[in-house]
Design a protein around this motif. Structure first.
Motif, PDB file in Angstrom:
ATOM      1  N   MET A 123       0.838  -1.208   0.000  1.00 59.25           N
ATOM      2  CA  MET A 123       0.000   0.000   0.000  1.00 59.25           C
ATOM      3  C   MET A 123       0.868   1.252   0.000  1.00 59.25           C
ATOM      4  O   MET A 123       1.900   1.300   0.653  1.00 59.25           O
ATOM      5  CB  MET A 123      -0.909   0.037   1.234  1.00 59.25           C
ATOM      6  N   LYS A 124       0.405   2.257  -0.754  1.00 63.25           N
ATOM      7  CA  LYS A 124       1.086   3.557  -0.793  1.00 63.25           C
ATOM      8  C   LYS A 124       0.052   4.652  -0.592  1.00 63.25           C
ATOM      9  O   LYS A 124      -1.052   4.586  -1.144  1.00 63.25           O
ATOM     10  CB  LYS A 124       1.793   3.768  -2.140  1.00 63.25           C
ATOM     11  N   TYR A 125       0.413   5.642   0.197  1.00 62.04           N
ATOM     12  CA  TYR A 125      -0.474   6.786   0.405  1.00 62.04           C
ATOM     13  C   TYR A 125      -0.435   7.638  -0.855  1.00 62.04           C
ATOM     14  O   TYR A 125       0.633   8.052  -1.314  1.00 62.04           O
ATOM     15  CB  TYR A 125      -0.009   7.602   1.619  1.00 62.04           C
ATOM     16  N   ASP A 126      -1.615   7.881  -1.448  1.00 59.33           N
ATOM     17  CA  ASP A 126      -1.668   8.621  -2.710  1.00 59.33           C
ATOM     18  C   ASP A 126      -2.304  10.000  -2.582  1.00 59.33           C
ATOM     19  O   ASP A 126      -2.469  10.702  -3.577  1.00 59.33           O
ATOM     20  CB  ASP A 126      -2.388   7.802  -3.780  1.00 59.33           C
ATOM     21  N   GLY A 127      -2.690  10.388  -1.378  1.00 62.83           N
ATOM     22  CA  GLY A 127      -3.249  11.715  -1.161  1.00 62.83           C
ATOM     23  C   GLY A 127      -4.721  11.843  -1.519  1.00 62.83           C
ATOM     24  O   GLY A 127      -5.284  12.931  -1.389  1.00 62.83           O
ATOM     25  N   SER A 128      -5.368  10.782  -1.966  1.00 63.14           N
ATOM     26  CA  SER A 128      -6.777  10.864  -2.355  1.00 63.14           C
ATOM     27  C   SER A 128      -7.717  10.890  -1.147  1.00 63.14           C
ATOM     28  O   SER A 128      -8.910  11.137  -1.302  1.00 63.14           O
ATOM     29  CB  SER A 128      -7.142   9.692  -3.273  1.00 63.14           C
ATOM     30  N   GLU A 154       3.083  -5.230  15.928  1.00 67.77           N
ATOM     31  CA  GLU A 154       2.831  -3.783  15.854  1.00 67.77           C
ATOM     32  C   GLU A 154       4.011  -3.023  15.258  1.00 67.77           C
ATOM     33  O   GLU A 154       3.826  -2.079  14.493  1.00 67.77           O
ATOM     34  CB  GLU A 154       2.493  -3.220  17.252  1.00 67.77           C
ATOM     35  N   SER A 155       5.243  -3.427  15.602  1.00 66.90           N
ATOM     36  CA  SER A 155       6.413  -2.723  15.061  1.00 66.90           C
ATOM     37  C   SER A 155       6.500  -2.891  13.541  1.00 66.90           C
ATOM     38  O   SER A 155       6.904  -1.958  12.834  1.00 66.90           O
ATOM     39  CB  SER A 155       7.701  -3.209  15.727  1.00 66.90           C
ATOM     40  N   PHE A 156       6.102  -4.073  13.017  1.00 68.47           N
ATOM     41  CA  PHE A 156       6.081  -4.257  11.568  1.00 68.47           C
ATOM     42  C   PHE A 156       4.998  -3.397  10.938  1.00 68.47           C
ATOM     43  O   PHE A 156       5.204  -2.803   9.882  1.00 68.47           O
ATOM     44  CB  PHE A 156       5.866  -5.721  11.198  1.00 68.47           C
ATOM     45  N   LEU A 157       3.849  -3.325  11.586  1.00 70.48           N
ATOM     46  CA  LEU A 157       2.762  -2.505  11.066  1.00 70.48           C
ATOM     47  C   LEU A 157       3.202  -1.042  10.983  1.00 70.48           C
ATOM     48  O   LEU A 157       2.967  -0.373   9.982  1.00 70.48           O
ATOM     49  CB  LEU A 157       1.500  -2.641  11.931  1.00 70.48           C
ATOM     50  N   VAL A 158       3.872  -0.563  12.017  1.00 76.43           N
ATOM     51  CA  VAL A 158       4.369   0.823  12.011  1.00 76.43           C
ATOM     52  C   VAL A 158       5.332   1.024  10.842  1.00 76.43           C
ATOM     53  O   VAL A 158       5.270   2.028  10.125  1.00 76.43           O
ATOM     54  CB  VAL A 158       5.043   1.173  13.361  1.00 76.43           C
ATOM     55  N   ILE A 162       4.870   3.623   7.736  1.00 78.43           N
ATOM     56  CA  ILE A 162       5.900   4.625   7.424  1.00 78.43           C
ATOM     57  C   ILE A 162       6.384   4.457   5.975  1.00 78.43           C
ATOM     58  O   ILE A 162       6.517   5.439   5.242  1.00 78.43           O
ATOM     59  CB  ILE A 162       7.068   4.558   8.431  1.00 78.43           C
ATOM     60  N   ASN A 163       6.606   3.202   5.569  1.00 80.00           N
ATOM     61  CA  ASN A 163       7.058   2.947   4.193  1.00 80.00           C
ATOM     62  C   ASN A 163       5.999   3.279   3.147  1.00 80.00           C
ATOM     63  O   ASN A 163       6.337   3.485   1.987  1.00 80.00           O
ATOM     64  CB  ASN A 163       7.493   1.490   4.026  1.00 80.00           C
TER      65      ASN A 163
END
Length: 167
Positions: A123-128, A154-158, A162-163
């Motif tokens: 998943m990537k944040y696309d600003g939509s 939880e640390s992997f989810l974070v 972030i990625n």
């Protein structure tokens, strides 16, 4: 016959919920070689009455023996970890059907888990939408994966969150 059955049972793969096709093929072959597959091939005959012929009584007796020994054989070829999770039944044919349903369900769960994990990691944040909605969706996907029996630390989810954000 008991030692022969145990020998045959030890020579085939054990059913583990993910290998139904291979397991069932081997089980059906070995029960056929032992001439015990009648209960797998035919439905349970109607209960005997005083009007049944000798031939019907003989068939019923053969079917009962086939069912009893086949069911024992089938249970011997299931891995110990899942024996208690399989529904109990008195019929070999039904046992095979339940094993197949369990296998299909597990395969669907595994496929769904794989798809969710792939989605989470790519998943990537696309600003939509808002960043809050993006992070919430990722968190919800992780919760669904956990509900399917796979752990997502939880640390992997974070790190995934972030990625997924732009630099």
């Amino acid at each position: 016959m008991e030692s022969t059955s145990a020998l045959y049972a030890s020579s085939i793969i054990k059913f583990n919920e993910f290998n139904y096709n291979e397991w069932s093929e081997q089980v059906e072959y070995h029960l056929g070689v032992q001439n015990l597959d009648l209960a797998l091939m035919t439905e349970k005959p109607a209960d005997l009455t005083e009007n049944n012929t000798d031939e019907e009584r003989s068939f019923h007796k053969k079917w009962e023996r086939s069912n009893r020994l086949s069911l024992k054989y089938l249970r011997m070829t299931v891995v110990s970890e899942i024996k208690t999770s399989l529904p109990t039944t008195e019929y070999a044919r039904e046992f095979m059907r339940l094993a197949k349903e369990t296998s299909q369900s597990k395969a669907a769960d595994k496929s769904c888990t794989r798809a969710l994990m792939s989605r989470l990691t790519t998943m990537k944040y696309d600003g939509s939408r808002s960043m809050y909605e993006h992070v919430t969706e990722m968190s919800n996907i992780a919760a669904r994966i956990r509900n399917m029996g796979m752990s997502v630390d939880e640390s992997f989810l974070v790190k995934f969150v972030i990625n997924s954000l732009p630099p």
